[in-house]
Scaffold this motif. Structure first.
Motif, PDB file in Angstrom:
ATOM      1  N   VAL A   1       9.360  46.411  56.370  1.00  0.00           N
ATOM      2  CA  VAL A   1      10.610  46.822  57.006  1.00  0.00           C
ATOM      3  C   VAL A   1      11.731  46.402  56.071  1.00  0.00           C
ATOM      4  CG1 VAL A   1      12.142  46.484  58.972  1.00  0.00           C
ATOM      5  CG2 VAL A   1       9.681  46.539  59.329  1.00  0.00           C
ATOM      6  N   GLN A   2      12.603  47.349  55.767  1.00  0.00           N
ATOM      7  CA  GLN A   2      13.753  47.058  54.912  1.00  0.00           C
ATOM      8  C   GLN A   2      15.012  47.144  55.756  1.00  0.00           C
ATOM      9  OE1 GLN A   2      14.448  49.902  51.794  1.00  0.00           O
ATOM     10  NE2 GLN A   2      15.856  48.538  50.736  1.00  0.00           N
ATOM     11  N   ARG A   3      15.721  46.036  55.811  1.00  0.00           N
ATOM     12  CA  ARG A   3      17.007  45.980  56.521  1.00  0.00           C
ATOM     13  C   ARG A   3      18.043  45.522  55.515  1.00  0.00           C
ATOM     14  NH1 ARG A   3      13.776  43.248  60.587  1.00  0.00           N
ATOM     15  NH2 ARG A   3      13.389  44.703  62.274  1.00  0.00           N
ATOM     16  N   GLY A   4      18.888  46.443  55.108  1.00  0.00           N
ATOM     17  CA  GLY A   4      19.849  46.109  54.062  1.00  0.00           C
ATOM     18  C   GLY A   4      19.089  45.711  52.805  1.00  0.00           C
TER      19      GLY A   4
ATOM     20  N   MET B   1      21.309  49.870  56.755  1.00  0.00           N
ATOM     21  CA  MET B   1      20.367  50.875  57.222  1.00  0.00           C
ATOM     22  C   MET B   1      18.966  50.278  57.243  1.00  0.00           C
ATOM     23  SD  MET B   1      20.989  54.181  57.787  1.00  0.00           S
ATOM     24  CE  MET B   1      19.964  55.390  58.494  1.00  0.00           C
ATOM     25  N   GLU B   2      18.164  50.702  58.156  1.00  0.00           N
ATOM     26  CA  GLU B   2      16.795  50.202  58.280  1.00  0.00           C
ATOM     27  C   GLU B   2      15.805  51.306  57.933  1.00  0.00           C
ATOM     28  OE1 GLU B   2      13.902  48.615  61.790  1.00  0.00           O
ATOM     29  OE2 GLU B   2      15.958  47.883  61.783  1.00  0.00           O
ATOM     30  N   TYR B   3      14.784  50.938  57.152  1.00  0.00           N
ATOM     31  CA  TYR B   3      13.726  51.864  56.756  1.00  0.00           C
ATOM     32  C   TYR B   3      12.380  51.164  56.858  1.00  0.00           C
ATOM     33  CZ  TYR B   3      17.508  54.476  54.561  1.00  0.00           C
ATOM     34  OH  TYR B   3      18.661  55.168  54.329  1.00  0.00           O
ATOM     35  N   ASP B   4      11.333  51.944  56.967  1.00  0.00           N
ATOM     36  CA  ASP B   4       9.975  51.436  56.821  1.00  0.00           C
ATOM     37  C   ASP B   4       9.462  51.898  55.466  1.00  0.00           C
ATOM     38  OD1 ASP B   4       9.975  50.183  59.267  1.00  0.00           O
ATOM     39  OD2 ASP B   4       9.010  51.838  60.305  1.00  0.00           O
ATOM     40  N   LEU B   5       8.818  50.985  54.753  1.00  0.00           N
ATOM     41  CA  LEU B   5       8.272  51.269  53.433  1.00  0.00           C
ATOM     42  C   LEU B   5       6.756  51.211  53.520  1.00  0.00           C
ATOM     43  CD1 LEU B   5      10.605  48.921  51.348  1.00  0.00           C
ATOM     44  CD2 LEU B   5      10.945  51.341  51.879  1.00  0.00           C
ATOM     45  N   ILE B   6       6.101  52.301  53.179  1.00  0.00           N
ATOM     46  CA  ILE B   6       4.644  52.393  53.222  1.00  0.00           C
ATOM     47  C   ILE B   6       4.147  52.266  51.787  1.00  0.00           C
ATOM     48  CG2 ILE B   6       2.675  53.818  53.863  1.00  0.00           C
ATOM     49  CD1 ILE B   6       4.581  55.240  55.866  1.00  0.00           C
ATOM     50  N   LEU B   7       3.420  51.201  51.509  1.00  0.00           N
ATOM     51  CA  LEU B   7       2.970  50.911  50.153  1.00  0.00           C
ATOM     52  C   LEU B   7       1.725  51.714  49.803  1.00  0.00           C
ATOM     53  CD1 LEU B   7       3.464  49.050  47.667  1.00  0.00           C
ATOM     54  CD2 LEU B   7       1.845  47.464  48.709  1.00  0.00           C
ATOM     55  N   ALA B   8       1.768  52.381  48.647  1.00  0.00           N
ATOM     56  CA  ALA B   8       0.639  53.148  48.122  1.00  0.00           C
ATOM     57  C   ALA B   8       0.223  52.535  46.785  1.00  0.00           C
ATOM     58  CB  ALA B   8       1.034  54.604  47.934  1.00  0.00           C
ATOM     59  N   ARG B   9      -1.034  52.698  46.417  1.00  0.00           N
ATOM     60  CA  ARG B   9      -1.538  52.042  45.214  1.00  0.00           C
ATOM     61  C   ARG B   9      -1.169  52.742  43.914  1.00  0.00           C
ATOM     62  NH1 ARG B   9      -6.828  53.333  47.609  1.00  0.00           N
ATOM     63  NH2 ARG B   9      -7.325  55.427  46.936  1.00  0.00           N
ATOM     64  N   SER B  10      -0.710  54.001  43.996  1.00  0.00           N
ATOM     65  CA  SER B  10      -0.340  54.736  42.787  1.00  0.00           C
ATOM     66  C   SER B  10       0.657  55.825  43.144  1.00  0.00           C
ATOM     67  CB  SER B  10      -1.575  55.368  42.146  1.00  0.00           C
ATOM     68  OG  SER B  10      -2.065  56.417  42.960  1.00  0.00           O
ATOM     69  N   VAL B  11       1.260  56.401  42.118  1.00  0.00           N
ATOM     70  CA  VAL B  11       2.215  57.475  42.356  1.00  0.00           C
ATOM     71  C   VAL B  11       1.504  58.701  42.934  1.00  0.00           C
ATOM     72  CG1 VAL B  11       2.127  58.431  40.002  1.00  0.00           C
ATOM     73  CG2 VAL B  11       4.180  58.740  41.411  1.00  0.00           C
ATOM     74  N   THR B  12       0.296  58.976  42.496  1.00  0.00           N
ATOM     75  CA  THR B  12      -0.453  60.125  43.014  1.00  0.00           C
ATOM     76  C   THR B  12      -0.744  59.954  44.497  1.00  0.00           C
ATOM     77  OG1 THR B  12      -1.461  60.455  40.857  1.00  0.00           O
ATOM     78  CG2 THR B  12      -2.537  61.515  42.733  1.00  0.00           C
ATOM     79  N   TYR B  13      -1.175  58.770  44.880  1.00  0.00           N
ATOM     80  CA  TYR B  13      -1.470  58.469  46.278  1.00  0.00           C
ATOM     81  C   TYR B  13      -0.191  58.600  47.121  1.00  0.00           C
ATOM     82  CZ  TYR B  13      -4.530  56.113  49.686  1.00  0.00           C
ATOM     83  OH  TYR B  13      -5.326  55.799  50.755  1.00  0.00           O
ATOM     84  N   ALA B  14       0.930  58.080  46.595  1.00  0.00           N
ATOM     85  CA  ALA B  14       2.206  58.170  47.306  1.00  0.00           C
ATOM     86  C   ALA B  14       2.653  59.620  47.445  1.00  0.00           C
ATOM     87  CB  ALA B  14       3.268  57.352  46.577  1.00  0.00           C
ATOM     88  N   GLN B  15       2.437  60.432  46.411  1.00  0.00           N
ATOM     89  CA  GLN B  15       2.790  61.843  46.491  1.00  0.00           C
ATOM     90  C   GLN B  15       1.966  62.562  47.547  1.00  0.00           C
ATOM     91  OE1 GLN B  15       2.111  62.762  42.370  1.00  0.00           O
ATOM     92  NE2 GLN B  15       4.290  62.655  41.864  1.00  0.00           N
ATOM     93  N   ARG B  16       0.698  62.225  47.652  1.00  0.00           N
ATOM     94  CA  ARG B  16      -0.145  62.817  48.696  1.00  0.00           C
ATOM     95  C   ARG B  16       0.342  62.413  50.076  1.00  0.00           C
ATOM     96  NH1 ARG B  16      -5.905  61.557  45.777  1.00  0.00           N
ATOM     97  NH2 ARG B  16      -5.726  63.177  44.204  1.00  0.00           N
ATOM     98  N   MET B  17       0.730  61.140  50.226  1.00  0.00           N
ATOM     99  CA  MET B  17       1.289  60.675  51.497  1.00  0.00           C
ATOM    100  C   MET B  17       2.537  61.473  51.842  1.00  0.00           C
ATOM    101  SD  MET B  17       1.148  56.555  51.173  1.00  0.00           S
ATOM    102  CE  MET B  17      -0.180  55.632  51.928  1.00  0.00           C
ATOM    103  N   GLN B  18       3.417  61.611  50.878  1.00  0.00           N
ATOM    104  CA  GLN B  18       4.670  62.317  51.114  1.00  0.00           C
ATOM    105  C   GLN B  18       4.417  63.773  51.508  1.00  0.00           C
ATOM    106  OE1 GLN B  18       7.374  62.740  47.757  1.00  0.00           O
ATOM    107  NE2 GLN B  18       9.096  62.389  49.135  1.00  0.00           N
ATOM    108  N   ARG B  19       3.486  64.447  50.851  1.00  0.00           N
ATOM    109  CA  ARG B  19       3.173  65.833  51.207  1.00  0.00           C
ATOM    110  C   ARG B  19       2.621  65.934  52.628  1.00  0.00           C
ATOM    111  NH1 ARG B  19       1.736  66.344  45.689  1.00  0.00           N
ATOM    112  NH2 ARG B  19      -0.438  65.840  46.098  1.00  0.00           N
ATOM    113  N   ALA B  20       1.727  65.011  53.009  1.00  0.00           N
ATOM    114  CA  ALA B  20       1.161  65.029  54.359  1.00  0.00           C
ATOM    115  C   ALA B  20       2.256  64.817  55.404  1.00  0.00           C
ATOM    116  CB  ALA B  20       0.077  63.958  54.495  1.00  0.00           C
TER     117      ALA B  20
END
Length: 83
Positions: free
Chosen positions: A72-75, A1-20
């Motif tokens: 990009v994550q492939r396998g 499976m292929e995914y895109d991984l968006i790197l965030a500097r902290s868990v809080t920042y990543a949570q905000r990204m996910q909510r948006a």
């Protein structure tokens, strides 16, 4: 499976990204960043479908949540993508 991984500097920042992204109807998952992706101890990634990346980036930038890096994550292979 292929995914895109968006790197965030902290868990809080990543949570905000996910909510948006969720508000925009883009499904995402939150994970701790693999150690070999960053030297930041508390970095997280938001994983999305590669089909959603084109829509996700403008949303994140508009919210002031631009990613540190994108991969990009492939396998089991992960490669950095240019911003």
């Amino acid at each position: 499976m292929e995914y895109d991984l968006i790197l965030a500097r902290s868990v809080t920042y990543a949570q905000r990204m996910q909510r948006a992204l969720n508000r925009a109807g883009i499904r995402s998952q939150l994970f701790r960043a693999p150690r070999d992706l960053t030297d930041l101890g508390c970095a997280y990634v938001v994983r999305i479908s590669p089909y959603d990346l084109g829509a996700a980036l403008p949303i994140l930038r508009r919210e002031g949540l631009g990613p540190l890096r994108i991969y990009v994550q492939r396998g089991g292979d992960i490669q950095e993508m240019g911003l």
